[in-house]
Design a protein around this motif. Structure first.
Motif, PDB file in Angstrom:
ATOM      1  N   LEU A  21      -3.427  -3.522 -11.542  1.00 37.09           N
ATOM      2  CA  LEU A  21      -3.864  -4.898 -11.776  1.00 37.09           C
ATOM      3  C   LEU A  21      -3.249  -5.472 -13.050  1.00 37.09           C
ATOM      4  CD1 LEU A  21      -7.638  -4.569 -10.820  1.00 37.09           C
ATOM      5  CD2 LEU A  21      -5.874  -5.782  -9.531  1.00 37.09           C
ATOM      6  N   GLU A  22      -3.141  -4.650 -14.079  1.00 37.65           N
ATOM      7  CA  GLU A  22      -2.526  -5.111 -15.324  1.00 37.65           C
ATOM      8  C   GLU A  22      -1.061  -5.467 -15.110  1.00 37.65           C
ATOM      9  OE1 GLU A  22      -3.264  -1.960 -18.092  1.00 37.65           O
ATOM     10  OE2 GLU A  22      -5.148  -2.852 -18.806  1.00 37.65           O
ATOM     11  N   ASN A  23      -0.356  -4.650 -14.348  1.00 41.04           N
ATOM     12  CA  ASN A  23       1.058  -4.921 -14.078  1.00 41.04           C
ATOM     13  C   ASN A  23       1.227  -6.223 -13.292  1.00 41.04           C
ATOM     14  OD1 ASN A  23       1.785  -2.573 -15.383  1.00 41.04           O
ATOM     15  ND2 ASN A  23       1.974  -1.362 -13.508  1.00 41.04           N
ATOM     16  N   SER A  31      -4.832  -6.111  -4.004  1.00 41.58           N
ATOM     17  CA  SER A  31      -3.908  -4.993  -4.198  1.00 41.58           C
ATOM     18  C   SER A  31      -4.620  -3.857  -4.923  1.00 41.58           C
ATOM     19  CB  SER A  31      -2.678  -5.443  -4.987  1.00 41.58           C
ATOM     20  OG  SER A  31      -3.057  -5.933  -6.265  1.00 41.58           O
ATOM     21  N   GLY A  32      -5.544  -4.224  -5.819  1.00 43.86           N
ATOM     22  CA  GLY A  32      -6.351  -3.216  -6.502  1.00 43.86           C
ATOM     23  C   GLY A  32      -7.288  -2.509  -5.547  1.00 43.86           C
ATOM     24  N   LEU A  33      -7.799  -3.256  -4.561  1.00 40.10           N
ATOM     25  CA  LEU A  33      -8.639  -2.628  -3.537  1.00 40.10           C
ATOM     26  C   LEU A  33      -7.828  -1.613  -2.745  1.00 40.10           C
ATOM     27  CD1 LEU A  33     -11.241  -2.376  -1.886  1.00 40.10           C
ATOM     28  CD2 LEU A  33     -10.447  -4.305  -0.493  1.00 40.10           C
ATOM     29  N   GLY A  34      -6.584  -1.954  -2.448  1.00 35.59           N
ATOM     30  CA  GLY A  34      -5.726  -1.016  -1.727  1.00 35.59           C
ATOM     31  C   GLY A  34      -5.537   0.281  -2.487  1.00 35.59           C
ATOM     32  N   GLU A  35      -5.323   0.181  -3.796  1.00 31.81           N
ATOM     33  CA  GLU A  35      -5.165   1.384  -4.618  1.00 31.81           C
ATOM     34  C   GLU A  35      -6.463   2.176  -4.678  1.00 31.81           C
ATOM     35  OE1 GLU A  35      -4.063   4.444  -7.080  1.00 31.81           O
ATOM     36  OE2 GLU A  35      -2.857   3.101  -5.826  1.00 31.81           O
ATOM     37  N   SER A  57       3.040  -9.790 -14.574  1.00 31.94           N
ATOM     38  CA  SER A  57       4.181 -10.365 -13.857  1.00 31.94           C
ATOM     39  C   SER A  57       4.085 -11.880 -13.750  1.00 31.94           C
ATOM     40  CB  SER A  57       4.287  -9.750 -12.457  1.00 31.94           C
ATOM     41  OG  SER A  57       3.259 -10.235 -11.608  1.00 31.94           O
ATOM     42  N   GLN A  58       2.866 -12.427 -13.871  1.00 34.75           N
ATOM     43  CA  GLN A  58       2.697 -13.870 -13.728  1.00 34.75           C
ATOM     44  C   GLN A  58       2.911 -14.615 -15.040  1.00 34.75           C
ATOM     45  OE1 GLN A  58      -1.022 -14.985 -11.889  1.00 34.75           O
ATOM     46  NE2 GLN A  58      -0.371 -17.077 -11.523  1.00 34.75           N
TER      47      GLN A  58
END
Length: 387
Positions: free
Chosen positions: A36-38, A278-282, A42-43
């Motif tokens: 999530l930090e990455n 995406s964090g949920l996926g991880e 990126s934004q």
């Protein structure tokens, strides 16, 4: 395969707290935080900092992790941001005009915000809403399958809304039996799985459920504002989602006004981008790497151990959570009336860094598979000294 010890090492919360509140909000793992930090970094450069090609496709890998967790096709999964949102999406996509003579079934143990959508559908389309009353066995609130059958025998019903696990005392209904009974009467079942997925082995094919909605930020250990829905493949064509957006369309990067070209799969319910997913996926990847069967076994063993320790060391308590096939990862205990539950919870949190909740007139404990028996021993000892 990830061991339980490696799983625990991923959870930095263990360095500062004893966390027994996964039925409330689950902490995230180190790997989820890093991802999530990455993404957030990126934004910083706006459009120049985001690699759009993987950004447009990452949700596919998240849906694959989810499909592995609950045993379905990824084509039957769409990402949302909460259980209530998922339930609302599914309900609002149904054709209530042609089925308004057939009622809905809820029960009096449901979490309020999840029942609101059914109430609104009932009000808007003038559909009868029937509430199954819970029963008590040895002081434990439960739901009887016979009561559901009796209701379907006496009045026409189209849909049952039900939590797999009830949030207050952890009662787990036999979903496989309930769906079989419902299907005998041509009744569909929409499951709120917020208190089961991530803690218990939820196999949607074995259970036979028609629809399922959950958030990702409790037992799944995902970020806030994440969740997903499952829709049985053969029912997808019968649903017309109202809340749609770019990802609901087969050509999400064609921005100019044009006819909506809906996905044939559950993706038609996935209306927007969500970095958090995406964090949920991880988070779910981590659960899958441990194995949900192993996770359930460990959680149930911790609950059984906690019951034994509380009974042996603290007198005057009452266990109001079921065990065995009706049990789950939630343990709620009533204490003598002299015990101030809110003050006890505050002392545990602020002084001892122990996270639990107050529910149903008792203290609710909800450990995960990375927790330990040593932590339970400490919690029991601290509570014994406090009260």
């Amino acid at each position: 395969m990830t061991s339980l010890e490696e799983f625990r090492n991923q959870m930095s919360i263990t360095k500062s707290h004893i966390y027994f509140n996964h039925a409330g909000i689950g902490p995230i793992s180190d790997s989820t935080l890093q991802l999530l930090e990455n993404l957030s970094k990126s934004q910083r450069l706006g459009n120049q900092g985001i690699d759009w090609e993987p950004f447009m496709t990452w949700h596919g890998s998240v849906r694959k992790e989810i499909s592995h967790l609950i045993n379905c096709s990824s084509e039957e999964v769409a990402l949302t941001n909460s259980t209530a949102t998922g339930i609302s999406h599914i309900l609002s996509s149904m054709n209530w005009i042609d089925s308004k003579e057939r009622g809905l079934i809820l029960n009096d143990l449901e979490f309020s915000s999840n029942s609101f959508a059914y109430q609104q559908i009932s009000k808007k389309f003038k559909i009868p809403l029937h509430i199954i009353q819970s029963i008590k066995e040895d002081g434990i609130e439960k739901l009887s399958l016979d009561d559901f059958r009796s209701k379907m025998e006496t009045v026409p019903i189209s849909l049952i809304g039900i939590s797999h696990v009830q949030f207050q005392n952890g009662f787990r209904i036999d979903l496989e039996k309930l769906t079989k009974i419902a299907h005998e009467y041509d009744v569909k079942v929409l499951v709120d799985a917020m208190q089961s997925i991530g803690a218990l082995n939820v196999d949607v094919k074995k259970l036979g459920v028609d629809f399922l909605a959950t958030g990702g930020f409790k037992w799944c250990l995902g970020p806030l504002s994440t969740g997903f829905i499952y829709i049985k493949e053969k029912l997808l064509d019968s649903l017309e989602p109202v809340f749609v957006g770019p990802l609901s369309d087969k050509n999400p990067t064609e921005f100019l006004h044009r006819p909506f070209n809906s996905h044939d799969s559950a993706l038609k319910f996935q209306y927007t981008f969500n970095f958090q997913a995406s964090g949920l996926g991880e988070a779910i990847r981590l659960l899958n790497s441990v194995s949900i069967a192993k996770i359930e076994t460990k959680i149930i063993s911790l609950i059984e151990y906690a019951i034994e320790q509380f009974k042996n060391q603290i007198s005057g308590i009452m266990i109001i959570s079921p065990t065995g096939k009706e049990g789950s990862g939630i343990l709620t205990i009533k204490f003598p009336e002299k015990v101030n539950l809110e003050e006890t919870e505050k002392k545990l949190s602020k002084k001892h860094k122990i996270a639990i909740s107050v529910r149903a007139g008792g203290l609710r404990f909800s450990p995960h598979a990375y927790n330990t028996e040593d932590e339970i021993d400490k919690v029991v000892s601290v509570i014994k000294n406090i009260i």
